[in-house]
Write an enzyme that holds these catalytic residues in place. Structure first.
Site, PDB file in Angstrom:
ATOM      1  N   ASP A  86      10.362  -4.479  -6.562  1.00 29.76           N
ATOM      2  CA  ASP A  86      10.185  -3.091  -5.953  1.00 29.76           C
ATOM      3  C   ASP A  86      10.795  -2.018  -6.739  1.00 29.76           C
ATOM      4  O   ASP A  86      11.998  -2.254  -7.014  1.00 29.76           O
ATOM      5  CB  ASP A  86      10.713  -3.422  -4.540  1.00 29.76           C
ATOM      6  CG  ASP A  86      10.176  -2.344  -3.791  1.00 29.76           C
ATOM      7  OD1 ASP A  86      10.090  -1.037  -4.306  1.00 29.76           O
ATOM      8  OD2 ASP A  86       9.716  -2.636  -2.546  1.00 29.76           O
ATOM      9  N   GLY A 118       3.849   3.515  -7.478  1.00 28.20           N
ATOM     10  CA  GLY A 118       4.104   4.551  -6.457  1.00 28.20           C
ATOM     11  C   GLY A 118       2.515   4.519  -5.699  1.00 28.20           C
ATOM     12  O   GLY A 118       1.763   3.928  -6.151  1.00 28.20           O
ATOM     13  N   SER A 124       1.635  14.726 -10.560  1.00 26.05           N
ATOM     14  CA  SER A 124       0.109  15.196 -10.296  1.00 26.05           C
ATOM     15  C   SER A 124      -0.284  16.692 -10.218  1.00 26.05           C
ATOM     16  O   SER A 124       0.742  17.613  -9.785  1.00 26.05           O
ATOM     17  CB  SER A 124      -0.179  14.319  -8.870  1.00 26.05           C
ATOM     18  OG  SER A 124      -1.257  14.802  -8.286  1.00 26.05           O
ATOM     19  N   HIS A 165      -1.768  17.512  -7.918  1.00 22.78           N
ATOM     20  CA  HIS A 165      -1.395  17.875  -6.470  1.00 22.78           C
ATOM     21  C   HIS A 165      -0.172  18.593  -6.093  1.00 22.78           C
ATOM     22  O   HIS A 165       0.114  19.004  -4.974  1.00 22.78           O
ATOM     23  CB  HIS A 165      -1.864  16.620  -5.390  1.00 22.78           C
ATOM     24  CG  HIS A 165      -3.335  16.152  -5.767  1.00 22.78           C
ATOM     25  ND1 HIS A 165      -4.516  17.049  -5.222  1.00 22.78           N
ATOM     26  CD2 HIS A 165      -3.827  15.215  -6.364  1.00 22.78           C
ATOM     27  CE1 HIS A 165      -5.357  16.487  -5.448  1.00 22.78           C
ATOM     28  NE2 HIS A 165      -5.179  15.433  -6.242  1.00 22.78           N
ATOM     29  N   TYR A 168       1.714  13.617  -0.549  1.00 23.07           N
ATOM     30  CA  TYR A 168       1.739  13.171  -1.698  1.00 23.07           C
ATOM     31  C   TYR A 168       2.102  14.338  -2.663  1.00 23.07           C
ATOM     32  O   TYR A 168       3.025  13.971  -3.826  1.00 23.07           O
ATOM     33  CB  TYR A 168       0.318  12.817  -2.097  1.00 23.07           C
ATOM     34  CG  TYR A 168      -0.149  12.197  -3.453  1.00 23.07           C
ATOM     35  CD1 TYR A 168       0.545  11.029  -4.211  1.00 23.07           C
ATOM     36  CD2 TYR A 168      -1.106  12.956  -4.227  1.00 23.07           C
ATOM     37  CE1 TYR A 168       0.176  10.881  -5.333  1.00 23.07           C
ATOM     38  CE2 TYR A 168      -1.112  12.590  -5.677  1.00 23.07           C
ATOM     39  CZ  TYR A 168      -0.522  11.554  -6.194  1.00 23.07           C
ATOM     40  OH  TYR A 168      -0.861  10.985  -7.129  1.00 23.07           O
ATOM     41  N   LYS A 197       5.459  14.725  -5.702  1.00 24.68           N
ATOM     42  CA  LYS A 197       5.354  15.200  -7.089  1.00 24.68           C
ATOM     43  C   LYS A 197       6.136  16.348  -7.376  1.00 24.68           C
ATOM     44  O   LYS A 197       6.804  16.355  -8.605  1.00 24.68           O
ATOM     45  CB  LYS A 197       3.907  15.342  -7.553  1.00 24.68           C
ATOM     46  CG  LYS A 197       2.955  13.909  -7.274  1.00 24.68           C
ATOM     47  CD  LYS A 197       3.562  12.715  -7.933  1.00 24.68           C
ATOM     48  CE  LYS A 197       2.683  11.562  -7.837  1.00 24.68           C
ATOM     49  NZ  LYS A 197       2.932  10.345  -8.466  1.00 24.68           N
ATOM     50  N   SER A 213      -7.337  13.826 -13.047  1.00 24.59           N
ATOM     51  CA  SER A 213      -8.304  12.706 -12.494  1.00 24.59           C
ATOM     52  C   SER A 213      -8.338  11.550 -13.512  1.00 24.59           C
ATOM     53  O   SER A 213      -9.288  11.655 -14.457  1.00 24.59           O
ATOM     54  CB  SER A 213      -9.630  12.940 -12.036  1.00 24.59           C
ATOM     55  OG  SER A 213      -9.499  14.159 -11.149  1.00 24.59           O
ATOM     56  N   ARG A 235     -15.879  18.249  -9.957  1.00 26.75           N
ATOM     57  CA  ARG A 235     -14.428  18.678 -10.129  1.00 26.75           C
ATOM     58  C   ARG A 235     -14.016  17.829 -11.367  1.00 26.75           C
ATOM     59  O   ARG A 235     -13.218  18.534 -12.076  1.00 26.75           O
ATOM     60  CB  ARG A 235     -13.682  18.431  -8.980  1.00 26.75           C
ATOM     61  CG  ARG A 235     -12.329  18.671  -8.935  1.00 26.75           C
ATOM     62  CD  ARG A 235     -11.431  18.580  -7.736  1.00 26.75           C
ATOM     63  NE  ARG A 235      -9.870  19.093  -7.824  1.00 26.75           N
ATOM     64  CZ  ARG A 235      -9.206  18.304  -8.403  1.00 26.75           C
ATOM     65  NH1 ARG A 235      -9.556  16.728  -8.442  1.00 26.75           N
ATOM     66  NH2 ARG A 235      -7.715  18.402  -8.511  1.00 26.75           N
TER      67      ARG A 235
HETATM   68  N1  LIG Z   1      -5.102   7.979 -11.312  1.00 28.74           N
HETATM   69  C1  LIG Z   1      -4.907   9.190 -11.410  1.00 28.74           C
HETATM   70  O1  LIG Z   1      -5.982   9.925 -11.275  1.00 28.74           O
HETATM   71  C2  LIG Z   1      -3.655   9.976 -10.949  1.00 28.74           C
HETATM   72  C3  LIG Z   1      -3.625  11.170 -10.986  1.00 28.74           C
HETATM   73  C4  LIG Z   1      -2.561  11.984 -10.832  1.00 28.74           C
HETATM   74  C5  LIG Z   1      -1.265  11.071 -10.756  1.00 28.74           C
HETATM   75  N2  LIG Z   1      -1.454   9.687 -10.779  1.00 28.74           N
HETATM   76  C6  LIG Z   1      -0.134   9.119 -10.619  1.00 28.74           C
HETATM   77  O2  LIG Z   1       0.180   8.137 -11.607  1.00 28.74           O
HETATM   78  C7  LIG Z   1       0.755   6.786 -11.263  1.00 28.74           C
HETATM   79  C8  LIG Z   1      -0.287   5.553 -11.298  1.00 28.74           C
HETATM   80  O3  LIG Z   1      -1.530   5.767 -10.735  1.00 28.74           O
HETATM   81  P1  LIG Z   1      -2.893   4.744 -10.617  1.00 28.74           P
HETATM   82  O4  LIG Z   1      -4.167   5.472 -10.505  1.00 28.74           O
HETATM   83  O5  LIG Z   1      -2.414   3.809 -11.776  1.00 28.74           O
HETATM   84  O6  LIG Z   1      -2.421   4.120  -9.409  1.00 28.74           O
HETATM   85  P2  LIG Z   1      -2.650   2.464  -8.594  1.00 28.74           P
HETATM   86  O7  LIG Z   1      -2.516   2.605  -7.326  1.00 28.74           O
HETATM   87  O8  LIG Z   1      -3.657   2.164  -9.428  1.00 28.74           O
HETATM   88  O9  LIG Z   1      -1.303   1.824  -9.368  1.00 28.74           O
HETATM   89  C9  LIG Z   1       0.037   2.020  -8.752  1.00 28.74           C
HETATM   90  C10 LIG Z   1       0.817   0.784  -9.030  1.00 28.74           C
HETATM   91  O10 LIG Z   1       2.064   0.915  -8.419  1.00 28.74           O
HETATM   92  C11 LIG Z   1       2.559  -0.203  -8.026  1.00 28.74           C
HETATM   93  N3  LIG Z   1       3.443   0.171  -6.692  1.00 28.74           N
HETATM   94  C12 LIG Z   1       3.327   0.648  -5.534  1.00 28.74           C
HETATM   95  N4  LIG Z   1       4.489   0.592  -5.173  1.00 28.74           N
HETATM   96  C13 LIG Z   1       5.453  -0.171  -5.666  1.00 28.74           C
HETATM   97  C14 LIG Z   1       6.738  -0.229  -5.587  1.00 28.74           C
HETATM   98  N5  LIG Z   1       7.369   0.160  -4.356  1.00 28.74           N
HETATM   99  N6  LIG Z   1       7.331  -1.058  -6.470  1.00 28.74           N
HETATM  100  C15 LIG Z   1       6.625  -1.553  -7.485  1.00 28.74           C
HETATM  101  N7  LIG Z   1       5.304  -1.288  -7.775  1.00 28.74           N
HETATM  102  C16 LIG Z   1       4.795  -0.476  -6.996  1.00 28.74           C
HETATM  103  C17 LIG Z   1       1.297  -0.862  -7.184  1.00 28.74           C
HETATM  104  O11 LIG Z   1       1.253  -2.239  -7.007  1.00 28.74           O
HETATM  105  C18 LIG Z   1       0.369  -0.337  -8.130  1.00 28.74           C
HETATM  106  O12 LIG Z   1       0.248  -1.583  -9.138  1.00 28.74           O
HETATM  107  C19 LIG Z   1       0.835   7.250  -9.591  1.00 28.74           C
HETATM  108  O13 LIG Z   1       2.326   7.673  -9.493  1.00 28.74           O
HETATM  109  C20 LIG Z   1      -0.010   8.292  -9.210  1.00 28.74           C
HETATM  110  O14 LIG Z   1       0.330   9.066  -8.165  1.00 28.74           O
HETATM  111  C21 LIG Z   1      -2.435   8.985 -10.798  1.00 28.74           C
END
Ligand SMILES: NC(=O)c1ccc[n+]([C@@H]2O[C@H](COP(=O)([O-])OP(=O)(O)OC[C@H]3O[C@@H](n4cnc5c(N)ncnc54)[C@H](O)[C@@H]3O)[C@@H](O)[C@H]2O)c1
Length: 277
Positions: free
Chosen positions: A50, A72, A110, A112, A135, A139, A164, A173
């Site tokens: 975790d 996250g 992000s 956001h 959220y 960030k 994105s 968008r």
């Molecule tokens: N995908 C996007 O467009 C986007 C945009 C802005 C920011 N982000 C940020 O990038 C990061 C990754 O995004 P993503 O799209 O790969 O998300 P995702 O949900 O696909 O992956 C997140 C991963 O984190 C793991 N996780 C969550 N809580 C956890 C914990 N407590 N301990 C260990 N692992 C944990 C999950 O199991 C998952 O594998 C995130 O922080 C997200 O906020 C993503």
């Protein structure tokens, strides 16, 4: 500093992209997620833990050359869930790096964090934070924690304000906000290899013709985006039209996150519908 890069959130969408692309750019990976990575690759180290467990992440960080924190909750959720996973999780990433002597941390921020801001051309990263959701607040806190660990403890911390990150843009968008898979890898590689970045906050988007975020600071790290969402523009706009002035999709940086569908009550109602128990 040699040693693998500790990648949290390795089983997620971006984590999987990075596992595909960073090794060929010379970064060995130690992967951590709360769920097991199912498609492991040769040369990867794996830990199931975790990311809010300080002792576990500090152990995992021993000998790492950098920590890339992707773990996250990647969308809006309850305050309890967001504050624990995203704010506590960011503190743990930075504090584990400090305790283990890891000199550089890359944080997944992000757009956001500023999602309530009116859309302007060439938006900068130094404008006042205007989060659109809990959220987004997480960030803003992420970037603030990163700044503290640079000023007080001398770490290098690069915050990526990701737009994105998707295989392809799928909404009007996204023609402005898309971060392509290849550019995602290129951006993180730049954040890992830029000489002495100190504290940096950069937008994470591709070289989109319709971009509204300024990539100067990302390019200063060495990021060279190669993709442009414009190649999808005709298909998307003929199917879905252009964003309409007067809507959050058009007027606010955060798009729909800035609108009523992302209020606490709307998010709680959706969660209740998905899991009525
Ligand atoms: N995908 C996007 O467009 C986007 C945009 C802005 C920011 N982000 C940020 O990038 C990061 C990754 O995004 P993503 O799209 O790969 O998300 P995702 O949900 O696909 O992956 C997140 C991963 O984190 C793991 N996780 C969550 N809580 C956890 C914990 N407590 N301990 C260990 N692992 C944990 C999950 O199991 C998952 O594998 C995130 O922080 C997200 O906020 C993503």
């Amino acid at each position: 500093m040699s040693g693998p890069v500790l990648l949290t959130g390795a089983a997620g969408y971006i984590g999987t992209l990075l596992r595909g692309g960073l090794p060929e750019r010379g970064h060995a990976l130690r992967c951590l997620d709360v769920v097991p990575v199912t498609d492991t690759r040769p040369g990867e180290e794996h830990l199931v833990a975790d990311a809010t467990d300080l002792a576990a992440v500090t152990d995992a960080a021993q000998g790492a050359s950098a920590l890339v924190h992707m773990a996250g909750i990647a969308t809006e959720s309850s305050w309890a869930a967001i504050s624990h996973a995203n704010i506590e999780g960011t503190y743990v990433a930075l504090e584990a790096a400090r305790r283990a002597g890891v000199p550089r941390v890359v944080l997944a921020s992000s757009n956001h964090a500023t999602g309530m801001s009116p859309r302007v051309a060439n938006a900068q990263t130094d404008a006042q934070p205007r989060p659109d959701t809990f959220y987004g607040v997480s960030k803003v806190a992420m970037e603030a924690l990163g700044s503290l660990y640079v000023d007080r403890y001398g770490l290098d911390v690069v915050c990526l304000r990701i737009g994105s990150a998707l295989p392809e843009p799928r909404a009007p968008r996204h023609l402005s906000t898309w971060l392509s898979p290849d550019d995602t890898v290129a951006l993180v590689d730049a954040a890992l290899t830029a000489p002495s970045p100190g504290f940096a906050v950069v937008w994470g988007v591709s070289a989109n013709t319709r971009a509204w975020w300024d990539l100067t600071s990302a390019r200063a790290l060495g990021y060279q985006p190669t993709d442009d969402a414009e190649m999808y523009a005709e298909a998307i706009t003929s199917a879905l039209g252009e964003p309409t002035p007067g809507t959050v999709e058009h007027d606010r940086l955060g798009g729909e996150y800035a609108g009523p569908d992302f209020s606490i009550d709307a998010v709680a109602a959706r969660a209740q519908q998905a899991d009525p128990s």
